[in-house]
Design a protein around this motif. Structure first.
Motif, PDB file in Angstrom:
ATOM      1  N   ALA A  87     -32.769  18.369  -5.802  1.00 11.66           N
ATOM      2  CA  ALA A  87     -33.640  18.496  -4.594  1.00 11.66           C
ATOM      3  C   ALA A  87     -34.299  19.861  -4.519  1.00 11.66           C
ATOM      4  CB  ALA A  87     -32.647  18.333  -3.281  1.00 11.66           C
ATOM      5  N   ASP A  88     -35.173  19.919  -4.116  1.00 11.67           N
ATOM      6  CA  ASP A  88     -36.220  21.132  -3.901  1.00 11.67           C
ATOM      7  C   ASP A  88     -35.341  22.183  -3.090  1.00 11.67           C
ATOM      8  OD1 ASP A  88     -38.070  22.897  -3.747  1.00 11.67           O
ATOM      9  OD2 ASP A  88     -39.491  21.837  -2.800  1.00 11.67           O
ATOM     10  N   LYS A  89     -34.995  23.398  -3.847  1.00 10.01           N
ATOM     11  CA  LYS A  89     -34.421  24.517  -3.150  1.00 10.01           C
ATOM     12  C   LYS A  89     -35.213  25.311  -2.158  1.00 10.01           C
ATOM     13  CE  LYS A  89     -30.931  24.911  -6.830  1.00 10.01           C
ATOM     14  NZ  LYS A  89     -30.134  25.892  -7.719  1.00 10.01           N
ATOM     15  N   THR A  90     -36.335  25.125  -2.318  1.00 12.56           N
ATOM     16  CA  THR A  90     -37.450  25.795  -1.438  1.00 12.56           C
ATOM     17  C   THR A  90     -37.698  25.242  -0.140  1.00 12.56           C
ATOM     18  OG1 THR A  90     -39.264  24.799  -2.730  1.00 12.56           O
ATOM     19  CG2 THR A  90     -38.520  27.053  -3.644  1.00 12.56           C
ATOM     20  N   ASP A  91     -37.412  24.194   0.029  1.00 10.30           N
ATOM     21  CA  ASP A  91     -37.660  23.194   1.391  1.00 10.30           C
ATOM     22  C   ASP A  91     -36.624  23.930   2.312  1.00 10.30           C
ATOM     23  OD1 ASP A  91     -38.026  21.408   3.460  1.00 10.30           O
ATOM     24  OD2 ASP A  91     -38.213  19.981   1.858  1.00 10.30           O
ATOM     25  N   LYS A  92     -37.438  23.923   3.547  1.00 11.87           N
ATOM     26  CA  LYS A  92     -36.741  24.998   4.627  1.00 11.87           C
ATOM     27  C   LYS A  92     -35.688  24.034   5.352  1.00 11.87           C
ATOM     28  CE  LYS A  92     -40.549  27.933   6.186  1.00 11.87           C
ATOM     29  NZ  LYS A  92     -41.625  28.236   7.193  1.00 11.87           N
TER      30      LYS A  92
ATOM     31  N   TYR B  33       0.855  -1.224  -0.046  1.00 11.68           N
ATOM     32  CA  TYR B  33       0.196  -0.128  -0.015  1.00 11.68           C
ATOM     33  C   TYR B  33       0.910   1.337   0.041  1.00 11.68           C
ATOM     34  CZ  TYR B  33      -3.707  -3.227   1.368  1.00 11.68           C
ATOM     35  OH  TYR B  33      -4.613  -4.135   1.438  1.00 11.68           O
ATOM     36  N   ARG B  34       0.569   2.209  -0.796  1.00  8.64           N
ATOM     37  CA  ARG B  34       1.140   3.443  -0.925  1.00  8.64           C
ATOM     38  C   ARG B  34       0.176   4.636  -0.723  1.00  8.64           C
ATOM     39  NH1 ARG B  34       5.731   2.643  -4.238  1.00  8.64           N
ATOM     40  NH2 ARG B  34       6.495   4.606  -3.503  1.00  8.64           N
ATOM     41  N   GLU B  35       0.489   5.536   0.107  1.00 12.32           N
ATOM     42  CA  GLU B  35      -0.205   6.717   0.305  1.00 12.32           C
ATOM     43  C   GLU B  35      -0.227   7.663  -1.022  1.00 12.32           C
ATOM     44  OE1 GLU B  35       0.657   9.011   3.663  1.00 12.32           O
ATOM     45  OE2 GLU B  35       0.001   7.465   5.095  1.00 12.32           O
ATOM     46  N   TRP B  36      -1.266   7.913  -1.594  1.00 12.85           N
ATOM     47  CA  TRP B  36      -1.342   8.723  -2.770  1.00 12.85           C
ATOM     48  C   TRP B  36      -1.837  10.276  -2.701  1.00 12.85           C
ATOM     49  CZ3 TRP B  36      -5.612   8.177  -6.864  1.00 12.85           C
ATOM     50  CH2 TRP B  36      -5.314   8.543  -8.108  1.00 12.85           C
ATOM     51  N   VAL B  37      -3.219  10.263  -2.823  1.00 11.42           N
ATOM     52  CA  VAL B  37      -3.861  11.735  -2.593  1.00 11.42           C
ATOM     53  C   VAL B  37      -4.532  12.063  -1.479  1.00 11.42           C
ATOM     54  CG1 VAL B  37      -5.535  13.258  -3.881  1.00 11.42           C
ATOM     55  CG2 VAL B  37      -4.131  11.442  -5.073  1.00 11.42           C
ATOM     56  N   ASP B  38      -4.505  13.261  -1.064  1.00  7.58           N
ATOM     57  CA  ASP B  38      -5.062  13.778   0.337  1.00  7.58           C
ATOM     58  C   ASP B  38      -6.555  14.116  -0.215  1.00  7.58           C
ATOM     59  OD1 ASP B  38      -3.140  13.753   2.142  1.00  7.58           O
ATOM     60  OD2 ASP B  38      -2.205  15.698   1.226  1.00  7.58           O
ATOM     61  N   ASP B  39      -7.692  13.641   0.661  1.00  5.23           N
ATOM     62  CA  ASP B  39      -8.979  13.957   0.529  1.00  5.23           C
ATOM     63  C   ASP B  39      -9.516  14.582   1.829  1.00  5.23           C
ATOM     64  OD1 ASP B  39     -11.374  13.887  -0.948  1.00  5.23           O
ATOM     65  OD2 ASP B  39     -11.876  12.086  -0.190  1.00  5.23           O
ATOM     66  N   GLU B  40     -10.701  15.364   1.343  1.00  2.78           N
ATOM     67  CA  GLU B  40     -11.421  15.676   2.417  1.00  2.78           C
ATOM     68  C   GLU B  40     -12.980  15.409   2.303  1.00  2.78           C
ATOM     69  OE1 GLU B  40     -12.709  19.694   5.090  1.00  2.78           O
ATOM     70  OE2 GLU B  40     -11.574  19.656   3.272  1.00  2.78           O
ATOM     71  N   LEU B  41     -13.779  15.102   3.355  1.00  2.00           N
ATOM     72  CA  LEU B  41     -15.293  14.740   3.143  1.00  2.00           C
ATOM     73  C   LEU B  41     -15.892  16.093   3.400  1.00  2.00           C
ATOM     74  CD1 LEU B  41     -15.327  11.221   4.396  1.00  2.00           C
ATOM     75  CD2 LEU B  41     -15.463  12.056   1.878  1.00  2.00           C
ATOM     76  N   VAL B  42     -16.680  16.596   2.898  1.00  2.00           N
ATOM     77  CA  VAL B  42     -17.743  17.528   3.307  1.00  2.00           C
ATOM     78  C   VAL B  42     -19.140  17.548   3.273  1.00  2.00           C
ATOM     79  CG1 VAL B  42     -15.660  19.277   2.931  1.00  2.00           C
ATOM     80  CG2 VAL B  42     -17.488  18.904   0.975  1.00  2.00           C
ATOM     81  N   ILE B  43     -19.718  18.131   4.136  1.00  2.00           N
ATOM     82  CA  ILE B  43     -21.349  18.095   3.857  1.00  2.00           C
ATOM     83  C   ILE B  43     -21.599  19.181   3.160  1.00  2.00           C
ATOM     84  CG2 ILE B  43     -23.384  18.613   5.345  1.00  2.00           C
ATOM     85  CD1 ILE B  43     -21.338  17.814   7.772  1.00  2.00           C
ATOM     86  N   PHE B  44     -22.426  18.744   2.009  1.00  2.00           N
ATOM     87  CA  PHE B  44     -22.787  19.743   0.928  1.00  2.00           C
ATOM     88  C   PHE B  44     -24.407  19.625   0.641  1.00  2.00           C
ATOM     89  CE2 PHE B  44     -22.754  15.508  -1.072  1.00  2.00           C
ATOM     90  CZ  PHE B  44     -23.358  15.890  -2.308  1.00  2.00           C
ATOM     91  N   SER B  45     -24.766  20.655  -0.030  1.00  2.00           N
ATOM     92  CA  SER B  45     -26.399  20.936  -0.361  1.00  2.00           C
ATOM     93  C   SER B  45     -26.403  21.533  -1.633  1.00  2.00           C
ATOM     94  CB  SER B  45     -27.132  21.264   0.897  1.00  2.00           C
ATOM     95  OG  SER B  45     -28.378  21.494   0.325  1.00  2.00           O
ATOM     96  N   ASN B  46     -27.541  21.777  -2.342  1.00  2.00           N
ATOM     97  CA  ASN B  46     -27.844  22.560  -3.301  1.00  2.00           C
ATOM     98  C   ASN B  46     -28.500  24.143  -2.681  1.00  2.00           C
ATOM     99  OD1 ASN B  46     -30.465  21.966  -2.593  1.00  2.00           O
ATOM    100  ND2 ASN B  46     -31.299  21.599  -4.844  1.00  2.00           N
ATOM    101  N   GLN B  47     -28.575  24.063  -1.357  1.00  2.00           N
ATOM    102  CA  GLN B  47     -28.863  25.518  -0.613  1.00  2.00           C
ATOM    103  C   GLN B  47     -27.478  25.626   0.326  1.00  2.00           C
ATOM    104  OE1 GLN B  47     -32.519  25.754   1.392  1.00  2.00           O
ATOM    105  NE2 GLN B  47     -33.257  23.708   0.503  1.00  2.00           N
ATOM    106  N   GLN B  48     -27.450  27.179   0.419  1.00  2.00           N
ATOM    107  CA  GLN B  48     -26.371  27.760   1.027  1.00  2.00           C
ATOM    108  C   GLN B  48     -26.479  27.308   2.644  1.00  2.00           C
ATOM    109  OE1 GLN B  48     -24.300  30.340  -0.193  1.00  2.00           O
ATOM    110  NE2 GLN B  48     -22.897  29.377   1.136  1.00  2.00           N
ATOM    111  N   LEU B  49     -25.290  26.681   2.981  1.00  2.00           N
ATOM    112  CA  LEU B  49     -25.136  26.268   4.432  1.00  2.00           C
ATOM    113  C   LEU B  49     -24.209  27.103   5.212  1.00  2.00           C
ATOM    114  CD1 LEU B  49     -24.726  22.489   3.709  1.00  2.00           C
ATOM    115  CD2 LEU B  49     -26.917  23.396   4.470  1.00  2.00           C
ATOM    116  N   PRO B  50     -24.580  26.986   6.578  1.00  2.00           N
ATOM    117  CA  PRO B  50     -23.698  27.583   7.316  1.00  2.00           C
ATOM    118  C   PRO B  50     -21.937  26.965   7.147  1.00  2.00           C
ATOM    119  CG  PRO B  50     -25.390  27.048   8.592  1.00  2.00           C
ATOM    120  CD  PRO B  50     -25.802  26.520   7.392  1.00  2.00           C
TER     121      PRO B  50
END
Length: 295
Positions: free
Chosen positions: A233-238, A157-174
């Motif tokens: 996804a519905d962008k108007t959903d609260k 096994y050889r370490e290759w690429v750095d990655d980051e998992l993020v939370i995402f949406s089609n609406q603006q998030l904090p």
């Protein structure tokens, strides 16, 4: 033992031509040499295999048995020679195996260069990391590119690429998400066997967020399906529809403002991608070229 197969080839030619003299002409050796090789086989097997007749030669019962075996050996050797020629002439396909994120969003940009690097066709197989490692052990692929190191003693096994998992949406998030934010969203999740799902669950536990209490709309098996679901996804959903994804998967949509990312407050979900290959092939020139290029 008959290690060089040449004597069996002589035997096969004698049977084909039904004559010692004709076999010698075809093989380009003297008739006494043909006779000597047949005699060697008979002495080795301690039995008579051919009998000379006026109208040709006749196989004994043992000779018929040997003839069937020799034919099988000849076919196997011919097939093996063809495979060797493929290697010598570089006429084969180099197979890469990759997990979904890597195979669909990172590796495609490398394929043309890898093909040029090793001067061979390159095929890409995409599946779960666990499935890719199984295929590597079964020698169905040459190099594996995975999101999680499923450690096996017979694999490098050889370490290759750095990655980051993020939370995402089609609406603006904090930018920094708190407990109440996470509990108020609708979620699209990866299947439980996914490395992304396991890393995410561990991260949520570290910040005391019980993800089993999330409002889960669906469970999907690959990043492309999840990204498409969030995009539509519905962008108007609260309550925004959200998921967790590698930044490599959504970088173009983030840049274009179609998707928005967020992180857990004071916490990053990071990981490494790995290159994996069998230890027995660590000195293979093709493996070395591909691995060195990727690194």
């Amino acid at each position: 033992m008959l290690k060089d197969f040449a004597k069996l080839q002589t035997f096969l030619m004698v049977i084909k031509e039904k004559s010692f003299s004709k076999a010698s002409a075809k093989l380009g050796i003297s008739q006494p040499a043909v006779t000597q090789q047949i005699k060697f086989i008979e002495e080795y097997l301690d039995t008579k295999i051919v009998e000379r007749k006026k109208n040709g030669i006749l196989l004994t019962k043992e000779g018929e048995d040997l003839y069937r075996v020799a034919q099988k050996l000849e076919k196997a050797i011919t097939s093996s020679e063809k495979e060797l020629l493929k290697i010598i002439n570089k006429d084969f396909t180099f197979v890469l195996g990759a997990s979904f994120t890597i195979g669909n969003y990172i590796l495609p940009t490398y394929l043309a260069d890898i093909k040029n690097k090793i001067n061979n066709e390159v095929f890409l197989n995409v599946a779960l990391s666990s499935e890719i490692i199984e295929q590597l052990e079964d020698k169905k692929i040459d190099v594996a590119l995975i999101e999680s190191p499923i450690f096996k003693e017979n694999i490098v096994y050889r370490e290759w690429v750095d990655d980051e998992l993020v939370i995402f949406s089609n609406q603006q998030l904090p930018k920094q998400l708190k407990h109440d934010d996470l509990m108020s969203y609708n979620w699209i999740c990866r299947e439980e066997s996914s490395h992304t799902r396991m890393l995410t669950s561990d991260a949520f536990e570290e910040v005391n967020v019980p993800c089993e209490n999330f409002c889960i709309l669906g469970v999907l098996s690959n990043p492309t399906a999840i990204k498409s679901t969030i995009l539509h996804a519905d962008k108007t959903d609260k309550s925004p529809v959200t998921s967790v994804m590698s930044r490599h998967v959504i970088k173009d949509e983030l840049k274009d403002g179609k998707l928005f990312e967020a992180r857990l407050k004071d916490h990053k979900i990071e990981r490494k991608f790995y290159i994996a290959y069998l230890k027995e092939r660590k000195h293979d020139a093709f493996i070395e070229n591909v691995v060195n290029y990727l690194l």
